[in-house]
Scaffold this motif. Structure first.
Motif, short mmCIF file in Angstrom:
data_model
loop_
_atom_site.label_atom_id
_atom_site.label_comp_id
_atom_site.label_asym_id
_atom_site.label_seq_id
_atom_site.Cartn_x
_atom_site.Cartn_y
_atom_site.Cartn_z
N TYR A 1 -11.82 -1.24 3.99
CA TYR A 1 -10.55 -1.48 4.67
C TYR A 1 -10.82 -2.11 6.03
O TYR A 1 -11.79 -1.78 6.71
N GLN A 2 -9.95 -3.01 6.42
CA GLN A 2 -10.06 -3.63 7.74
C GLN A 2 -9.21 -2.85 8.73
O GLN A 2 -7.99 -2.77 8.59
N SER B 1 -3.35 -8.57 5.46
CA SER B 1 -4.68 -8.52 6.06
C SER B 1 -4.54 -8.18 7.53
O SER B 1 -3.79 -8.84 8.26
N HIS C 1 -4.79 -4.10 -2.87
CA HIS C 1 -5.91 -4.72 -2.16
C HIS C 1 -6.35 -5.92 -2.98
O HIS C 1 -6.36 -5.87 -4.21
N SER D 1 0.82 -1.21 0.00
CA SER D 1 0.00 0.00 0.00
C SER D 1 0.86 1.26 0.00
O SER D 1 1.78 1.40 0.81
N PRO E 1 -7.58 5.33 6.97
CA PRO E 1 -8.75 4.59 7.44
C PRO E 1 -8.83 4.44 8.96
O PRO E 1 -9.89 4.14 9.49
N THR F 1 -10.53 0.38 -7.37
CA THR F 1 -9.94 -0.24 -6.19
C THR F 1 -8.42 -0.26 -6.30
O THR F 1 -7.87 -0.64 -7.33
N LYS G 1 -14.75 -2.24 9.67
CA LYS G 1 -14.67 -2.18 8.21
C LYS G 1 -15.03 -0.78 7.75
O LYS G 1 -16.20 -0.40 7.73
#
Length: 541
Positions: free
Chosen positions: A441-442, A198, A239, A103, A503, A235, A437
């Protein structure tokens, strides 16, 4: 010898090669589409055909091997979305090396963390990304060589085009012939093709290992993609919804229009300009379009595929009012650990979706819903943890025993709560996991909590997700101040924003409390915190 009564079985009539290298598989698959445009940049109108992509990938693979890249090496890709990304992915895979998309939005500590997980020896990046993260790239010992997508680069650094495109001064002197090209042999089941990231409930991202077979199994699922529908894609390509979905679409010969960065007005203008037929979106963008008045002609759109969170019926109705020729909004359910999808409402045969459902189980996939306490498989309309088994299920997390994430029967535990109906449609109810979420995004609450506890004025803290229509959830912190401390909400929001990526910012705000509810072992009782939010809302109402 018999199927289990309380399991959902996806179709099993798809065929996939087991031992082939993913790069070889994609090179041969893409080559079938010839001079058709594979991708176009919506901003610059730069484009690349399938033949051009394949040629650059083969050239790059040969150059990388000459540089010393070998099977099992890890090669990072950290860049904004651009055409060079995909020949790079194909080329790296063909060498037998492992691709790790990184990222561009990571903050210093996050970036160091993921680099120390995957330990890439080589890194492809853009000028823009290098300027953002130069200090971190130089600080990690694992990176031996950085290859730039842009000609403007540090003195002595390698240039992508010198490795992939034949020209004066390039490393490759003539184009590689596809009949002579042979990717490095791999074990499709055992060898890792991708390391994705993740986030977990413990905080920082975990490295998800995806095998060559995991990706191939996803690309070869029938009825997943209609190549007659061009796609507008936003997107990010670090990801799984960006990386793996694009490989799937290109393998089937779709034309993809992509935007390096999202801006709603330009997005709608691009739909009109390129007569886009299919949109791949997350709920926040769908809600944004529903709340915006516009005059652009979006009548070309036939299909919208939505992931990351379930859309409610009223939202889908609002979407239909905006897109007059829309057949339906098709929803899916997946995770990085599943490579891409576990279930999806199929749009290839233009069937209508069942409201609230995330479709039926994918090819070669088995799903069981189990009681959270007893682990007993449950029947229709009984809610429990969703577990699945599939050739697309990850190999595992780097540095973590598989027994923590897979049960005794080999099913991966998703941490999500759901049920299925008597027609075997899957529905998502809640999350057993504590992840927030935000726009797909987590966000791990533990990471924000760990940071806030470093603030001298914070004694204790608990973070939960505050439901929000546009974003899904936004992080909110319950904070116990230190005795005598004078804290403000704005101060703590700034403290987090200065240290964590976008996020994870405290968009839900801060609530000051006297005590954080915990169980006897010290674990935060987030359910109690959520109840406090519900009671707060009732009081305001």
């Amino acid at each position: 010898m018999l199927k289990q009564a309380n399991c959902l079985y996806g179709p099993d009539d798809s065929m996939m090669p087991v031992r082939i290298n993913l790069g070889n598989f994609l090179v041969k698959g893409f080559k079938k589409h010839g001079d058709k445009v594979a991708m176009m940049n919506a901003e610059t109108e730069e484009q690349i055909t399938y033949n051009e992509m394949v040629q650059a990938a083969m050239n790059l693979a040969v150059s990388l091997v000459r540089l010393g890249v070998k099977k099992g090496d890890v090669v990072g890709v950290c860049s904004e979305s651009r055409l060079e990304n995909w020949p790079t992915v194909l080329g790296i895979a063909s060498t037998g090396a492992v691709i790790t998309p990184i990222s561009t939005a990571y903050i210093k500590d996050e970036l160091k963390h993921v680099l120390n997980i995957s330990k890439p020896g080589y890194l492809f990046c853009s000028k823009q990304t290098y300027q953002m993260h130069e200090a971190v790239f130089k600080s990690v010992e694992c990176i031996k060589e950085i290859i730039f997508f842009d000609e403007e680069r540090p003195k002595g650094a390698l240039y992508y085009k010198d490795l992939a495109i034949v020209s004066d001064g390039s490393m490759i002197k003539e184009n590689v012939n596809i009949e002579d090209f042979l990717a490095v042999e791999v074990d499709g089941v055992a060898d890792t093709a991708f390391i994705m990231y993740s986030s977990g409930t413990t905080g920082l991202p975990k490295g998800v290992m995806l095998s060559h077979l995991n990706i191939i199994a996803t690309c070869t699922m029938p009825d997943m993609c209609d190549p007659n529908l061009n796609v507008l894609q936003i997107t990010p390509w670090y990801h799984s919804m960006g990386v793996i979905a694009m490989l799937l679409y290109m393998y089937t010969g779709s034309e993809i229009i992509f935007m390096p960065k999202f801006e709603l007005d330009f997005y709608l203008r691009s739909i009109e300009k390129y007569k886009i037929k299919k949109l791949l979106l997350v709920p926040s963008v769908i809600l944004g379009m529903c709340k915006t008045s516009f005059t652009y002609d979006v009548s070309s759109v036939e299909v919208i595929v939505c992931g990351a969170a379930v859309l409610q019926h009223d939202t889908i109705q609002a979407v239909r009012s905006k897109f007059k020729n829309l057949i339906d909004v098709y929803q899916g359910y997946g995770m990085t650990e599943a490579t891409l999808l576990i279930s999806l409402s199929s749009y290839v045969n233009r069937q209508k979706c069942k409201p609230g459902s995330v479709g039926k189980i994918n090819y070669n996939t088995i799903v069981k819903i189990v009681d959270v306490e007893t682990r007993k498989p449950l029947g229709p309309y009984e809610s429990g943890e969703i577990c699945f088994k599939s050739p697309s299920a990850m190999k595992g997390y780097i540095g973590r025993d598989k027994s923590e994430d897979f049960d005794d029967e080999g099913f991966l535990k998703t941490g999500d709560i759901g049920y299925y109906d008597d027609e075997k449609y899957l529905f998502i109810v809640d999350r057993l996991k504590e992840l927030i979420k935000y726009k797909g995004y987590q966000v791990p609450p533990a990471e924000i909590e760990t940071l806030l506890l470093q603030h001298p004025g914070v004694r204790d803290v608990g973070v939960v997700g505050l439901p929000q229509a546009m974003a899904g959830e936004v992080p909110l912190a319950f904070v116990v101040p230190q005795p005598g401390a004078c804290l403000s909400e704005a101060e703590l929001q700034t403290f987090v924003a200065d240290r964590l990526s976008n996020p994870k910012h405290l968009r839900g705000g801060v609530r000051f409390v006297e005590k954080i509810p915990r169980n006897p072992t010290g674990k935060i009782l987030r359910r109690n915190l959520r109840e406090m939010l519900k009671n707060e809302k009732k009081t305001l109402d």
